[in-house]
Scaffold this motif. Structure first.
Motif, short mmCIF file in Angstrom:
data_model
loop_
_atom_site.label_atom_id
_atom_site.label_comp_id
_atom_site.label_asym_id
_atom_site.label_seq_id
_atom_site.Cartn_x
_atom_site.Cartn_y
_atom_site.Cartn_z
N ALA A 98 0.59 -0.89 -0.13
CA ALA A 98 0.03 0.11 -0.19
C ALA A 98 0.96 1.68 -0.36
N LEU A 99 1.65 0.93 0.51
CA LEU A 99 2.89 2.47 0.47
C LEU A 99 3.55 3.06 -0.45
N ASN A 100 4.12 1.75 -1.65
CA ASN A 100 4.44 1.72 -2.39
C ASN A 100 3.41 2.28 -3.55
N VAL A 101 2.21 2.59 -3.39
CA VAL A 101 1.35 2.90 -4.35
C VAL A 101 1.30 4.68 -4.41
N PRO B 212 6.18 5.42 -4.02
CA PRO B 212 7.24 4.33 -4.83
C PRO B 212 8.42 4.07 -3.94
N ALA B 213 9.13 2.94 -3.57
CA ALA B 213 10.05 3.13 -3.35
C ALA B 213 10.97 1.39 -3.50
N ALA B 214 12.48 1.59 -3.70
CA ALA B 214 13.28 0.20 -3.74
C ALA B 214 12.13 -0.76 -2.32
N LEU C 239 14.07 10.54 5.16
CA LEU C 239 14.45 10.07 5.46
C LEU C 239 12.93 9.08 5.09
N PRO C 240 12.96 7.64 4.25
CA PRO C 240 11.66 6.88 3.94
C PRO C 240 11.35 6.43 5.08
N LYS C 241 9.66 6.28 4.97
CA LYS C 241 9.02 5.38 5.94
C LYS C 241 8.81 4.32 5.04
N ARG C 242 9.10 3.19 6.78
CA ARG C 242 9.13 2.23 6.43
C ARG C 242 8.51 1.42 7.34
#
Length: 367
Positions: free
Chosen positions: A129-132, A135-137, A164-167
């Motif tokens: 869902a986050l990638n929609v 988008p991230a690797a 910083l990226p959301k993980r």
């Protein structure tokens, strides 16, 4: 329906707590902790997963004996029966991404302004869902085999560091990373650094007459003196942050023990520390009400109920859909042409308010 299950007073109190939950999430200060209920539409519900574990063990060894009611011991016996490779392959096969990787309500959940996202699930629904949304690797984070710098980045991201990226931090591991999985009693005790079994004596009683190194290391865990990273991180989150638990039943004995540790250390009695979104049915209504009061009294957890029929788990997606109001742009009425303008989601509210005040004054002067 809730209206037919709760009393008028209980329903009004639950509505007030729901509005408080919405305000809290909207503030941007909360951290999501997603439990199995968040994945129940695409993956087995917990009772079904336990039944599948038992079926796999019996298919491998027809004389297998284990009591699912004592789940931690049961899971250890399943692992011993299947062997490591087959045990972890079963978990991977059960929770790997399917044709449908997530549903609409997962995107709604991930768009909510949580400071961070954590989960005890093995699947990657939230990452999908986050990638929609962004988008991230990779949006995943687990602890075993992960460089410490990546874990540090996650912790720093909880301070609203948008660079910083959301993980999604998987507290109990992620399918496909065998060493990260926490399911059976032995995995819990080694990765949390304590045993939930009450000890009748003390560590001193054990060591005063001497013991070998292996016995001492085992005793440190048995008496709760080990602090692996997972335990440190969870204690820090529960003690210093405010959590919104969604899809949780709050029956995990190690989670409950961690709440006990935090209560003993910092006294969470009657506080307003966390929120729990909890399923209620007509059958479990009284038990759920009593339990929610204990959670509030001991751990400062406010419970917001949503309704489900017996053997139906469709209530949570509906509840999360109602939270989508938080994601909607806020409206402000400007006297310039009496038009309604959406408030910007970014930028300084102080600057915005000053600009609106100037515009209103100019409009007044012109009139």
């Amino acid at each position: 329906m809730l209206e037919e299950t709760l009393t008028k007073e209980e329903l009004e109190a639950n509505t007030r707590r729901k509005y408080s939950l919405i305000d809290f999430i909207e503030s941007g200060d909360s951290i999501l902790m997603a439990g199995a209920g968040c994945s129940g539409m695409l993956y087995p519900a917990w009772p079904d997963f336990v039944a599948a574990l038992e079926a796999a063990a019996l298919a491998h060894a027809p004389d297998f004996k284990g009591d699912p009611k004592d789940f931690l011991d049961f899971a250890d016996k399943v692992k011993d029966c299947l062997g490591d490779d087959k045990y972890y392959a079963f978990i991977y096969k059960t929770f790997k991404p399917g044709a449908t990787t997530h549903e609409q309500f997962h995107e709604i959940l991930c768009r909510l302004p949580f400071k961070g996202i954590t989960t005890t699930n093995y699947d990657t629904i939230l990452e999908s869902a986050l990638n929609v949304i962004a988008p991230a690797a990779s949006h995943s984070l687990h602890f075993e085999g992960t460089t410490k710098a990546k874990i540090h980045e996650f912790l720093m991201s909880l301070n609203h560091n948008k660079n910083l990226p959301k993980r999604v931090a998987h507290l109990h591991g992620i399918c496909g990373e065998d060493a990260s999985i926490v399911l059976g009693g032995k995995e819990y005790s080694s990765k949390y650094g304590f045993s939930i079994t009450n000890q009748k004596d003390t560590l001193y009683d054990k060591v005063k007459d001497g013991m070998v190194k292996e016995e001492f290391q085992s005793a440190l865990i048995r008496y709760g003196y080990e602090w692996p990273l997972r335990r440190k991180l969870l204690w820090a989150l529960l003690a210093t942050r405010r959590i919104v638990f969604i899809g949780f039943s709050m029956t995990d004995p190690y989670f409950k023990k961690m709440l006990e540790f935090v209560k003993e250390d910092v006294g969470t009695y009657y506080s307003e520390s966390h929120f729990l979104v909890l399923r209620v049915t007509k059958g479990n209504y009284k038990r759920s009400m009593d339990y929610s009061q204990r959670l509030k009294d001991d751990y400062g957890i406010e419970t917001v109920f949503y309704f489900d029929e017996e053997n139906d788990y469709g209530g949570l997606p509906k509840f999360i859909a109602e939270l989508d109001v938080i994601n909607e742009p806020k409206q402000v009425t400007s006297k310039i042409g009496e038009e309604t303008l959406p408030l910007p989601k970014t930028g300084s509210s102080i600057v915005r308010d000053k600009l609106l005040a100037i515009a209103k004054k100019q409009n007044s002067d012109e009139n």
